[in-house]
Write a protein that holds these residues in place. Structure first.
Motif, PDB file in Angstrom:
ATOM      1  N   MET A   1      -4.528  -1.662  -1.980  1.00  0.00           N
ATOM      2  CA  MET A   1      -5.012  -0.314  -1.700  1.00  0.00           C
ATOM      3  C   MET A   1      -6.436  -0.361  -1.180  1.00  0.00           C
ATOM      4  SD  MET A   1      -6.024   1.389  -5.361  1.00  0.00           S
ATOM      5  CE  MET A   1      -4.319   1.600  -5.849  1.00  0.00           C
ATOM      6  N   ASP A   2      -6.861   0.753  -0.625  1.00  0.00           N
ATOM      7  CA  ASP A   2      -8.240   0.902  -0.171  1.00  0.00           C
ATOM      8  C   ASP A   2      -9.057   1.398  -1.359  1.00  0.00           C
ATOM      9  OD1 ASP A   2     -10.675   1.673   0.892  1.00  0.00           O
ATOM     10  OD2 ASP A   2      -9.819   2.399   2.770  1.00  0.00           O
TER      11      ASP A   2
ATOM     12  N   ALA B   1      -3.973  -8.948   1.118  1.00  0.00           N
ATOM     13  CA  ALA B   1      -4.855  -7.781   1.005  1.00  0.00           C
ATOM     14  C   ALA B   1      -6.065  -7.929   1.920  1.00  0.00           C
ATOM     15  CB  ALA B   1      -5.307  -7.600  -0.447  1.00  0.00           C
TER      16      ALA B   1
ATOM     17  N   LYS C   1     -11.814   4.040  -0.584  1.00  0.00           N
ATOM     18  CA  LYS C   1     -11.249   5.360  -0.307  1.00  0.00           C
ATOM     19  C   LYS C   1     -10.769   6.020  -1.586  1.00  0.00           C
ATOM     20  CE  LYS C   1      -7.665   7.670   2.424  1.00  0.00           C
ATOM     21  NZ  LYS C   1      -6.549   7.480   3.386  1.00  0.00           N
TER      22      LYS C   1
ATOM     23  N   VAL D   1       0.817  -1.212   0.000  1.00  0.00           N
ATOM     24  CA  VAL D   1       0.000   0.000   0.000  1.00  0.00           C
ATOM     25  C   VAL D   1       0.850   1.260   0.000  1.00  0.00           C
ATOM     26  CG1 VAL D   1      -0.196   0.063   2.517  1.00  0.00           C
ATOM     27  CG2 VAL D   1      -1.994   1.111   1.108  1.00  0.00           C
TER      28      VAL D   1
ATOM     29  N   ARG E   1      -5.443  -7.234   5.564  1.00  0.00           N
ATOM     30  CA  ARG E   1      -5.311  -5.807   5.866  1.00  0.00           C
ATOM     31  C   ARG E   1      -6.623  -5.063   5.614  1.00  0.00           C
ATOM     32  NH1 ARG E   1       0.707  -4.593   3.262  1.00  0.00           N
ATOM     33  NH2 ARG E   1       1.736  -6.349   4.289  1.00  0.00           N
ATOM     34  N   GLU E   2      -7.642  -5.833   5.256  1.00  0.00           N
ATOM     35  CA  GLU E   2      -8.957  -5.263   4.957  1.00  0.00           C
ATOM     36  C   GLU E   2      -8.862  -4.233   3.835  1.00  0.00           C
ATOM     37  OE1 GLU E   2     -10.640  -3.815   8.573  1.00  0.00           O
ATOM     38  OE2 GLU E   2     -10.965  -5.823   9.392  1.00  0.00           O
ATOM     39  N   LEU E   3      -8.043  -4.572   2.817  1.00  0.00           N
ATOM     40  CA  LEU E   3      -7.863  -3.718   1.650  1.00  0.00           C
ATOM     41  C   LEU E   3      -8.145  -4.536   0.397  1.00  0.00           C
ATOM     42  CD1 LEU E   3      -4.586  -1.875   2.751  1.00  0.00           C
ATOM     43  CD2 LEU E   3      -6.903  -0.925   2.723  1.00  0.00           C
ATOM     44  N   ASP E   4      -8.007  -3.879  -0.770  1.00  0.00           N
ATOM     45  CA  ASP E   4      -8.279  -4.549  -2.041  1.00  0.00           C
ATOM     46  C   ASP E   4      -6.988  -4.819  -2.794  1.00  0.00           C
ATOM     47  OD1 ASP E   4     -11.296  -4.457  -2.147  1.00  0.00           O
ATOM     48  OD2 ASP E   4     -10.866  -2.327  -1.886  1.00  0.00           O
TER      49      ASP E   4
END
Length: 201
Positions: free
Chosen positions: A74-75, A52, A78, A35, A55-58
């Protein structure tokens, strides 16, 4: 769902479109970018997806044409919000400049001259350019200096809000001058708009 973004990788700026995210990515292994932009390395796709998810991201495929494809953590939500906000700000500040035309005669009376000058001031204040066309008829054409003097006087009338983008020039039986809003006035107008915006202090 698809994503468009600028990706900076190894100092090279890439424009990418229709990027797959998460399970949409079809690859056995990927080159994973963290990230913060650092390279994690080449890992199996399922491992990248797991990292991913932890980390609760995409996981976003940012360079699918590479071998192996490059993916970044990344988020996504967001990112979409920030891009949407940026687009709204850009549209709000975008100004379409049009060119208005004002026609005059060398023998124009003073009252009509002042009316034309006020109309020109209004167009310029709205951020538009103004093309002033002075029309010569009959024997008026043998005295172009009269028309040039008239246009110069007009430019002086609006000098506080305008600059002469194109000085008076004779084209056939017409003399044309183009006025544009003063750049410093546009900056002051933008500052004023920002100060008047909700939430400004």
């Amino acid at each position: 769902m698809r994503l468009s973004l600028w990706v900076i990788l190894g100092g090279v700026k890439l424009i990418t479109k229709d990027l797959p995210i998460n399970e949409e990515i079809k690859a056995r292994e990927v080159r994973l970018i963290d990230v913060d932009g650092t390279q994690i390395g080449i890992v199996p796709f399922k491992e990248a997806l797991r990292i991913a998810a932890e980390r609760e991201l995409d996981l976003v495929g940012v360079a699918m044409q590479a071998r192996p494809p490059v993916c970044r953590i990344m988020d996504f939500g967001k990112y979409k919000y920030e891009m949407s906000k940026r687009d709204r700000e850009a549209r709000k500040k975008q100004r379409v400049i049009s060119v208005k035309e004002i026609k005059m005669r060398p023998s124009i009376e003073e009252h009509d001259f002042q009316v034309k000058a006020r109309n020109i001031s209004r167009f310029l204040s709205d951020g538009d350019k103004v093309k002033v066309t002075l029309i010569f008829r009959g024997r008026e054409i043998i005295h172009p200096h009269i028309g040039e003097k008239l246009l110069q006087r007009l430019a002086e009338e609006v000098a506080s809000i305008a600059v002469v983008e194109r000085p008076p020039k004779l084209e056939g039986r017409n003399m044309i001058m183009i006025l544009a809003p003063r750049p410093d006035r546009e900056r002051r107008s933008n500052v004023a708009e920002d100060q008047d915006a909700p939430g400004s202090s």
